[in-house]
Write a protein that holds these residues in place. Structure first.
Motif, PDB file in Angstrom:
ATOM      1  N   ASP A   1       1.003  -1.263  -0.046  1.00  0.00           N
ATOM      2  CA  ASP A   1      -0.039   0.067  -0.040  1.00  0.00           C
ATOM      3  C   ASP A   1       0.856   1.193  -0.206  1.00  0.00           C
ATOM      4  O   ASP A   1       1.809   1.272   0.628  1.00  0.00           O
ATOM      5  N   LEU A   2       0.578   2.324  -0.538  1.00  0.00           N
ATOM      6  CA  LEU A   2       1.158   3.443  -0.708  1.00  0.00           C
ATOM      7  C   LEU A   2       0.395   4.638  -0.218  1.00  0.00           C
ATOM      8  O   LEU A   2      -0.585   5.466  -1.190  1.00  0.00           O
ATOM      9  N   GLY A   3       0.033   5.031   0.961  1.00  0.00           N
ATOM     10  CA  GLY A   3      -0.640   6.239   1.287  1.00  0.00           C
ATOM     11  C   GLY A   3       0.209   7.548   1.177  1.00  0.00           C
ATOM     12  O   GLY A   3       1.342   7.399   1.644  1.00  0.00           O
ATOM     13  N   LEU A   4      -0.491   8.502   0.670  1.00  0.00           N
ATOM     14  CA  LEU A   4       0.289   9.782   0.288  1.00  0.00           C
ATOM     15  C   LEU A   4      -0.437  11.078   1.158  1.00  0.00           C
ATOM     16  O   LEU A   4      -1.430  11.145   1.176  1.00  0.00           O
ATOM     17  N   GLY A   5       0.684  11.649   1.978  1.00  0.00           N
ATOM     18  CA  GLY A   5       0.144  12.811   2.583  1.00  0.00           C
ATOM     19  C   GLY A   5       0.947  13.941   1.984  1.00  0.00           C
ATOM     20  O   GLY A   5       2.209  13.863   1.363  1.00  0.00           O
ATOM     21  N   ARG A   6       0.561  15.114   2.467  1.00  0.00           N
ATOM     22  CA  ARG A   6       1.332  16.437   1.988  1.00  0.00           C
ATOM     23  C   ARG A   6       2.182  17.173   3.119  1.00  0.00           C
ATOM     24  O   ARG A   6       2.810  18.186   2.947  1.00  0.00           O
ATOM     25  N   ALA A   7       2.062  16.691   4.577  1.00  0.00           N
ATOM     26  CA  ALA A   7       2.739  17.234   5.566  1.00  0.00           C
ATOM     27  C   ALA A   7       4.234  16.890   5.558  1.00  0.00           C
ATOM     28  O   ALA A   7       4.279  16.104   4.821  1.00  0.00           O
ATOM     29  N   PRO A   8       4.936  17.701   6.038  1.00  0.00           N
ATOM     30  CA  PRO A   8       6.371  17.515   5.883  1.00  0.00           C
ATOM     31  C   PRO A   8       6.885  16.367   6.739  1.00  0.00           C
ATOM     32  O   PRO A   8       7.970  16.004   6.592  1.00  0.00           O
ATOM     33  N   GLY A   9       6.071  16.208   7.621  1.00  0.00           N
ATOM     34  CA  GLY A   9       6.498  14.955   8.491  1.00  0.00           C
ATOM     35  C   GLY A   9       7.552  15.261   9.860  1.00  0.00           C
ATOM     36  O   GLY A   9       8.335  14.357  10.386  1.00  0.00           O
ATOM     37  N   SER A  10       7.643  16.573   9.813  1.00  0.00           N
ATOM     38  CA  SER A  10       8.530  17.019  10.827  1.00  0.00           C
ATOM     39  C   SER A  10       8.243  18.668  10.934  1.00  0.00           C
ATOM     40  O   SER A  10       7.263  19.098  10.379  1.00  0.00           O
ATOM     41  N   ASP A  11       9.455  19.418  11.623  1.00  0.00           N
ATOM     42  CA  ASP A  11       9.305  20.789  11.554  1.00  0.00           C
ATOM     43  C   ASP A  11       9.898  21.281  10.372  1.00  0.00           C
ATOM     44  O   ASP A  11      10.659  20.547   9.507  1.00  0.00           O
ATOM     45  N   GLN A  12       9.714  22.746  10.012  1.00  0.00           N
ATOM     46  CA  GLN A  12      10.242  23.262   8.717  1.00  0.00           C
ATOM     47  C   GLN A  12      11.910  23.266   8.812  1.00  0.00           C
ATOM     48  O   GLN A  12      12.247  23.150   7.753  1.00  0.00           O
ATOM     49  N   ARG A  13      12.550  23.417  10.117  1.00  0.00           N
ATOM     50  CA  ARG A  13      13.956  23.080  10.021  1.00  0.00           C
ATOM     51  C   ARG A  13      14.258  21.909   9.363  1.00  0.00           C
ATOM     52  O   ARG A  13      15.276  21.606   8.681  1.00  0.00           O
ATOM     53  N   VAL A  14      13.831  20.635   9.639  1.00  0.00           N
ATOM     54  CA  VAL A  14      14.045  19.447   9.322  1.00  0.00           C
ATOM     55  C   VAL A  14      13.777  19.425   7.795  1.00  0.00           C
ATOM     56  O   VAL A  14      14.330  18.704   7.169  1.00  0.00           O
ATOM     57  N   ALA A  15      12.710  19.774   7.449  1.00  0.00           N
ATOM     58  CA  ALA A  15      12.142  19.829   6.151  1.00  0.00           C
ATOM     59  C   ALA A  15      12.963  20.531   5.138  1.00  0.00           C
ATOM     60  O   ALA A  15      13.283  20.082   4.098  1.00  0.00           O
ATOM     61  N   ARG A  16      13.519  21.621   5.530  1.00  0.00           N
ATOM     62  CA  ARG A  16      14.631  22.296   4.717  1.00  0.00           C
ATOM     63  C   ARG A  16      15.736  21.391   4.611  1.00  0.00           C
ATOM     64  O   ARG A  16      16.437  21.396   3.493  1.00  0.00           O
ATOM     65  N   ALA A  17      16.255  20.654   5.537  1.00  0.00           N
ATOM     66  CA  ALA A  17      17.412  19.989   5.644  1.00  0.00           C
ATOM     67  C   ALA A  17      17.082  18.849   4.483  1.00  0.00           C
ATOM     68  O   ALA A  17      18.107  18.192   3.941  1.00  0.00           O
ATOM     69  N   MET A  18      15.888  18.302   4.655  1.00  0.00           N
ATOM     70  CA  MET A  18      15.417  17.145   3.643  1.00  0.00           C
ATOM     71  C   MET A  18      15.476  17.743   1.987  1.00  0.00           C
ATOM     72  O   MET A  18      15.866  17.234   1.153  1.00  0.00           O
TER      73      MET A  18
END
Length: 332
Positions: free
Chosen positions: A103-120
């Motif tokens: 199964d492949l569930g898809l979401g649009r949240a970053p899964g963390s905070d903006q600092r970690v999202a930027r690093a990813m």
């Protein structure tokens, strides 16, 4: 009774290791399979010392290899963190290794905070509102319809079951427009549950994958042989939620007797709001609470979740939950 599945955040307990968390997740999946659970999902989170599922596709390969029949999937992949082609390749690989089970569930949240999202992502210029277009691109890779001009290998012709996840009306609208099954994250964000399900069902358009709406909702269960033990087990996740909401996420702590009462009115109200879609108690309590939740939501599937410090107690909680569902089905 509706179908029963399980969501695991692959918790790293205080004093434990990531390897132990991963091995326990695989063992829990095999246990859930033996109890008749329909699916076992893990979720993408990043930069959190208490969650070991960041490399979600790798974790899924580990779990799928430890099981035989249960569906295994992402609940979910946070698509703005990735190029759709990369996800097509990852889940095309999983589908090739374990056909008919992914199964492949898809979401649009970053899964963390903006600092970690930027690093990813290396940049935050990507637009989360482009999520619907990213879903279409991903579907195109799986369909190998030539629209992208690229053949995903692996990925082309793969058939993982696609889901849209959400905790607001946006995900419900996307799932309805694309004719995909919809999972609502009521286990930690319950506020828009009823409205989102109504929007999804009202606006659903049949697709090649799905002819009519199919909805799932998250529900926390802490089950034990006594009510007092269940309350104690639940205190680990309660501590984790308070730590997260107060900006101090950490590994899953051991249970604390009387924890909720120690929080005071404000802290207890926070827990009651976040964890309102929950059951804490014995088999009869869980059976009643699950039946009431299904009556309220009319969901096709309940995605049970719980973070319990002791692995044996967590497996016992799943066993009691499965017994509770059978009890409800017997009197339905």
């Amino acid at each position: 009774m509706t179908q029963l599945s399980f969501l695991d955040l692959v918790p790293v307990v205080e004093g434990g290791t990531v390897r132990e968390a991963l091995d326990r997740s695989a063992d829990l999946a095999a246990h859930a399979e033996s109890l008749g659970f329909g699916r076992f999902w893990v979720a993408e989170h990043h930069g959190m010392t208490g969650i070991a599922s960041a490399a979600t596709a790798v974790v899924l390969a580990h779990i799928a290899a430890a099981t035989r029949t249960i569906r295994v999937g992402a609940g979910g992949i946070m698509l703005p963190n990735h190029a759709p082609l990369v996800i097509a390749e990852q889940f095309g690989t999983l589908d090739a290794l374990h056909p008919g089970r992914i199964d492949l569930g898809l979401g649009r949240a970053p899964g963390s905070d903006q600092r970690v999202a930027r690093a990813m992502r290396r940049t935050l210029t990507s637009d989360a509102n482009a999520f619907p277009q990213d879903v279409l691109e991903l579907q195109s890779y799986f369909a190998d319809d030539g629209q992208t001009g690229i053949t995903a290998t692996p990925g082309a012709g793969a058939t993982p079951e696609l889901w849209i996840l959400g905790s607001s009306l946006f995900g419900a609208q996307v799932a309805a427009a694309f004719g995909l099954p919809y999972a609502f994250a009521s286990h930690f964000a319950p506020d828009a549950l009823d409205q989102a399900l109504a929007v999804y069902r009202r606006d659903f358009r049949p697709s090649a994958q799905l002819g009519k709406p199919y909805a799932m909702a998250g529900f926390n269960v802490f089950a034990a042989d006594t009510a007092a033990e269940a309350e104690l087990l639940a205190s680990s996740q309660q501590q984790s939620f308070i730590a997260l909401r107060t900006g101090d996420p950490r590994q899953l702590p051991p249970p604390v007797s009387g924890y909720r009462a120690s929080l005071g009115a404000q802290g207890a109200a926070m827990l009651d709001q976040v964890l309102s879609c929950s059951s804490i108690g014995t088999r009869d309590t869980v059976a009643n609470d699950l039946a009431a939740f299904v009556r309220r939501t009319d969901v096709d599937e309940v995605m049970v979740t719980s973070a319990i410090y002791d692995h044996a107690a967590r497996k016992r909680s799943l066993t009691i939950t499965a017994e509770a569902v059978r009890e409800v089905a017997a009197v339905a």
